[in-house]
Design a protein around this motif. Structure first.
Motif, PDB file in Angstrom:
ATOM      1  N   MET A 161       0.842  -1.212   0.000  1.00 17.40           N
ATOM      2  CA  MET A 161       0.000   0.000   0.000  1.00 17.40           C
ATOM      3  C   MET A 161       0.870   1.252   0.000  1.00 17.40           C
ATOM      4  N   LEU A 162       1.992   1.189   0.717  1.00 18.48           N
ATOM      5  CA  LEU A 162       2.896   2.336   0.770  1.00 18.48           C
ATOM      6  C   LEU A 162       3.427   2.640  -0.639  1.00 18.48           C
ATOM      7  N   ALA A 163       3.889   1.602  -1.330  1.00 16.83           N
ATOM      8  CA  ALA A 163       4.424   1.803  -2.685  1.00 16.83           C
ATOM      9  C   ALA A 163       3.343   2.398  -3.593  1.00 16.83           C
ATOM     10  N   THR A 164       2.130   1.850  -3.498  1.00 14.78           N
ATOM     11  CA  THR A 164       1.034   2.328  -4.343  1.00 14.78           C
ATOM     12  C   THR A 164       0.755   3.803  -4.072  1.00 14.78           C
ATOM     13  N   THR A 165       0.698   4.161  -2.794  1.00 13.19           N
ATOM     14  CA  THR A 165       0.373   5.540  -2.426  1.00 13.19           C
ATOM     15  C   THR A 165       1.458   6.504  -2.915  1.00 13.19           C
ATOM     16  N   LEU A 332      -6.621   1.144  -8.939  1.00 14.28           N
ATOM     17  CA  LEU A 332      -7.703   1.081  -7.951  1.00 14.28           C
ATOM     18  C   LEU A 332      -7.638   2.277  -7.006  1.00 14.28           C
ATOM     19  N   LEU A 333      -6.424   2.651  -6.584  1.00 17.01           N
ATOM     20  CA  LEU A 333      -6.314   3.815  -5.700  1.00 17.01           C
ATOM     21  C   LEU A 333      -6.674   5.091  -6.450  1.00 17.01           C
ATOM     22  N   GLU A 334      -6.258   5.178  -7.721  1.00 20.89           N
ATOM     23  CA  GLU A 334      -6.519   6.397  -8.496  1.00 20.89           C
ATOM     24  C   GLU A 334      -8.028   6.629  -8.677  1.00 20.89           C
ATOM     25  N   VAL A 335      -8.810   5.548  -8.801  1.00 23.50           N
ATOM     26  CA  VAL A 335     -10.269   5.716  -8.940  1.00 23.50           C
ATOM     27  C   VAL A 335     -10.812   6.506  -7.750  1.00 23.50           C
ATOM     28  N   SER A 336     -10.403   6.136  -6.536  1.00 20.38           N
ATOM     29  CA  SER A 336     -10.950   6.859  -5.392  1.00 20.38           C
ATOM     30  C   SER A 336     -10.255   8.203  -5.172  1.00 20.38           C
ATOM     31  N   VAL A 337      -8.966   8.290  -5.489  1.00 21.50           N
ATOM     32  CA  VAL A 337      -8.290   9.589  -5.332  1.00 21.50           C
ATOM     33  C   VAL A 337      -8.922  10.623  -6.277  1.00 21.50           C
ATOM     34  N   ALA A 338      -9.150  10.249  -7.544  1.00 22.36           N
ATOM     35  CA  ALA A 338      -9.741  11.197  -8.506  1.00 22.36           C
ATOM     36  C   ALA A 338     -11.116  11.658  -8.036  1.00 22.36           C
ATOM     37  N   TRP A 339     -11.884  10.722  -7.532  1.00 21.86           N
ATOM     38  CA  TRP A 339     -13.228  11.050  -7.053  1.00 21.86           C
ATOM     39  C   TRP A 339     -13.146  11.987  -5.841  1.00 21.86           C
ATOM     40  N   PHE A 340     -12.238  11.687  -4.955  1.00 23.28           N
ATOM     41  CA  PHE A 340     -12.091  12.449  -3.718  1.00 23.28           C
ATOM     42  C   PHE A 340     -11.601  13.867  -4.005  1.00 23.28           C
ATOM     43  N   ARG A 350      -2.581  15.246  -0.734  1.00 23.92           N
ATOM     44  CA  ARG A 350      -3.231  15.066   0.555  1.00 23.92           C
ATOM     45  C   ARG A 350      -4.215  13.900   0.475  1.00 23.92           C
ATOM     46  N   ALA A 351      -4.948  13.825  -0.643  1.00 22.67           N
ATOM     47  CA  ALA A 351      -5.972  12.778  -0.786  1.00 22.67           C
ATOM     48  C   ALA A 351      -5.355  11.377  -0.835  1.00 22.67           C
ATOM     49  N   ALA A 352      -4.232  11.232  -1.571  1.00 18.76           N
ATOM     50  CA  ALA A 352      -3.669   9.888  -1.767  1.00 18.76           C
ATOM     51  C   ALA A 352      -3.215   9.245  -0.446  1.00 18.76           C
ATOM     52  N   PRO A 353      -2.444   9.951   0.398  1.00 15.85           N
ATOM     53  CA  PRO A 353      -2.046   9.300   1.657  1.00 15.85           C
ATOM     54  C   PRO A 353      -3.229   8.992   2.565  1.00 15.85           C
ATOM     55  N   ILE A 354      -4.201   9.910   2.608  1.00 20.43           N
ATOM     56  CA  ILE A 354      -5.346   9.647   3.486  1.00 20.43           C
ATOM     57  C   ILE A 354      -6.093   8.393   3.022  1.00 20.43           C
ATOM     58  N   LEU A 355      -6.350   8.314   1.721  1.00 20.26           N
ATOM     59  CA  LEU A 355      -7.054   7.132   1.221  1.00 20.26           C
ATOM     60  C   LEU A 355      -6.183   5.884   1.321  1.00 20.26           C
ATOM     61  N   GLY A 356      -4.894   6.048   1.106  1.00 23.48           N
ATOM     62  CA  GLY A 356      -3.976   4.904   1.222  1.00 23.48           C
ATOM     63  C   GLY A 356      -4.022   4.314   2.622  1.00 23.48           C
ATOM     64  N   ILE A 357      -3.985   5.192   3.619  1.00 23.03           N
ATOM     65  CA  ILE A 357      -4.021   4.706   5.006  1.00 23.03           C
ATOM     66  C   ILE A 357      -5.383   4.066   5.306  1.00 23.03           C
ATOM     67  N   LEU A 358      -6.438   4.715   4.815  1.00 23.62           N
ATOM     68  CA  LEU A 358      -7.783   4.166   5.035  1.00 23.62           C
ATOM     69  C   LEU A 358      -7.897   2.745   4.452  1.00 23.62           C
ATOM     70  N   ILE A 359      -7.390   2.570   3.238  1.00 22.77           N
ATOM     71  CA  ILE A 359      -7.485   1.247   2.594  1.00 22.77           C
ATOM     72  C   ILE A 359      -6.611   0.237   3.332  1.00 22.77           C
TER      73      ILE A 359
END
Ligand code: PHE
Length: 454
Positions: A161-165, A332-340, A350-359
């Motif tokens: 998840m860290l690498a993805t974020t 998969l992360l980009e789908v929610s980051v773009a929406w957010f 800011r959005a990517a780390p928050i969603l990354g941690i949430l996931i």
């Protein structure tokens, strides 16, 4: 509305750096653990050749039309300011589709990251050689102990998840496109080498026969059809907004049908090469191909130990799994980051780390589902399997249906055809008939089957 207005629905200004950016990133999204781990065991359980045939039919009749529809709507909402198109954004229907797609993305990523973490663990074990020092008979136990441990699977899952974020927060060109440019050639080279290597083994012909020769008797079994359609959904990653999101970064001059054909060809090629690599090896060692989900983590490592040059084979195989998983996780992360980003107007940094941690947190129960939380089961399925089942077999087909209804019934034939670059094509009537009638009917059959069978 201006194209760089965030209320437009997409991140302002972000675009692929070249024509191949979109194709590479979408093949990266499609080709992953689903092509290697899931494809091989589902094909094994469903009779090989007949499954392959039905899978290809599903790709053509379900996957291809949805990819074109998703990409067309994603790009049009950003670039096409005609009222017929802009009206779509205001529809509840569209907002509901985006919500379903974000929920599906979060759910799939949460358990997918866990399997990716297993693959990373095995990759490291192949590189340092420890995986090859386990006695062949001990691989089942090794895997069982590893996934049941209270901390280790969570750490590996967190690393993925860290690498993805870190990749997603760098943005479309610098992060996503660059990562795919590096990882996709690695993935193709690894799977091609594995397939060639597999074919040189004595007894490999039986594996090829299993994968390619249809056993027609199995055409009578409805499960085989359903398995093939479900695999097509998961493997292409259609039915959620991956193609909408990646399509919104696509330049207007690029032609969608050509890109869509390249994507399905690329994804299918990876699945076939992985299938060849796995089944030639499995048959050469006289193992039952219907070995189930443990094929990649127990059966194959057992064989690697006995294989001349097995360590290289293991490094390539788990490297392939990790590279494929990472490029899919990014999408998969980009789908929610773009929406957010669109909803909150936050920066992606800011959005990517928050969603990354949430996931990551959402995935912890899946990571512990084989040990500490093994007692939590629904209908005989553990946590990870239950989320996979609900997301892949219910949310994805459901999202696909919503999108098809939107494009087939609410957009209007002409604007949709123009957006898909099909307005001057002889394929226009076929695509629109698929989007409007045939594909939704097929998808509905899958959905109903899931509900009826529970
Ligand atoms: N298609 C990916 C795979 O085969 C998984 C995935 C599903 C990716 C849904 C994006 C969306 O591994």
């Amino acid at each position: 509305m201006h194209a760089s207005d965030p209320a437009n629905g997409q991140n302002p200004g972000e675009q692929w750096g070249s024509q191949t950016g979109f194709i590479l990133a979408t093949i990266g999204s499609a080709a992953g653990v689903g092509n290697v781990w899931r494809f091989s065991y589902v094909a094994g359980e469903n009779g090989g050749g007949v499954f392959l045939l039905l899978y290809i039919v599903s790709i053509a009749l379900i996957g291809l039309p949805i990819i074109i529809a998703e990409t067309a709507i994603g790009r049009a909402l950003r670039h096409d300011h005609a009222p017929a198109t802009q009206r779509l954004r205001q529809l509840r229907h569209w907002q509901a589709f985006r919500l379903v797609s974000v929920v599906a993305a979060l759910a799939i990523l949460s358990f997918y990251a866990v399997i990716a973490g297993w693959a990373l663990r095995y990759f490291v074990g192949a590189v340092d050689g420890s995986l090859l020092r386990i006695a062949a008979a001990g691989h089942g136990e090794f895997f069982g102990t590893f996934i049941a441990a209270p901390v280790e699977p969570v750490i590996w899952h967190g690393l993925m998840m860290l690498a993805t974020t870190l990749i997603v927060l760098r943005g479309v060109q610098k992060g996503i496109e660059t990562a795919n440019r590096i990882l996709m050639p690695v993935l193709f080279a690894a799977v091609a080498l594995l397939a060639i290597y597999g074919m040189t083994q004595t007894g490999s012909g039986d594996g090829l026969a299993f994968l390619f020769m249809p056993d027609w008797a199995r055409l009578g079994e409805p499960e085989v059809y359903l398995a093939a359609m479900g695999q097509a959904f998961f493997s292409l990653g259609v039915g959620m907004a991956v193609f909408v999101t990646y399509g919104s970064y696509m330049p207007t001059r690029q032609r969608i049908p050509t890109a869509a054909l390249a994507i399905i060809a690329g994804d299918t090629l990876v699945a076939m090469l992985a299938g060849i690599a796995i089944f030639t090896t499995v048959f050469a060692y006289g193992i039952n191909p219907a070995a189930g989900p443990e094929l990649a983590f127990i059966t194959l490592p057992k064989i690697f130990v006995a294989l001349p040059g097995g360590r290289l084979f293991a490094v390539l195989f788990f490297g392939l799994l990790v590279a494929g998983a990472l490029t899919s996780m990014i999408s998969l992360l980009e789908v929610s980051v773009a929406w957010f980003v669109q909803r909150t107007h936050w920066h992606r940094r800011r959005a990517a780390p928050i969603l990354g941690i949430l996931i990551f947190v959402l995935g912890v129960p899946s990571a512990l589902g084989y040990g500490t939380l093994a007692s939590i089961q629904w209908n005989g399925r553990g946590i990870l399997d239950s989320i996979d089942f609900a997301a892949s077999n219910v949310l994805l087909p459901f999202g696909g249906l919503m999108l098809l209804a939107l494009v087939g019934w609410r957009w209007g034939r002409q604007p949709a055809l123009i957006a898909a670059n099909l307005d001057r094509s002889a394929w226009a009537p076929a695509w629109f008939a698929l989007v409007r009638w045939i594909t939704p009917l097929l998808v509905l059959i899958i959905l109903l089957r899931e509900f009826v069978d529970g």
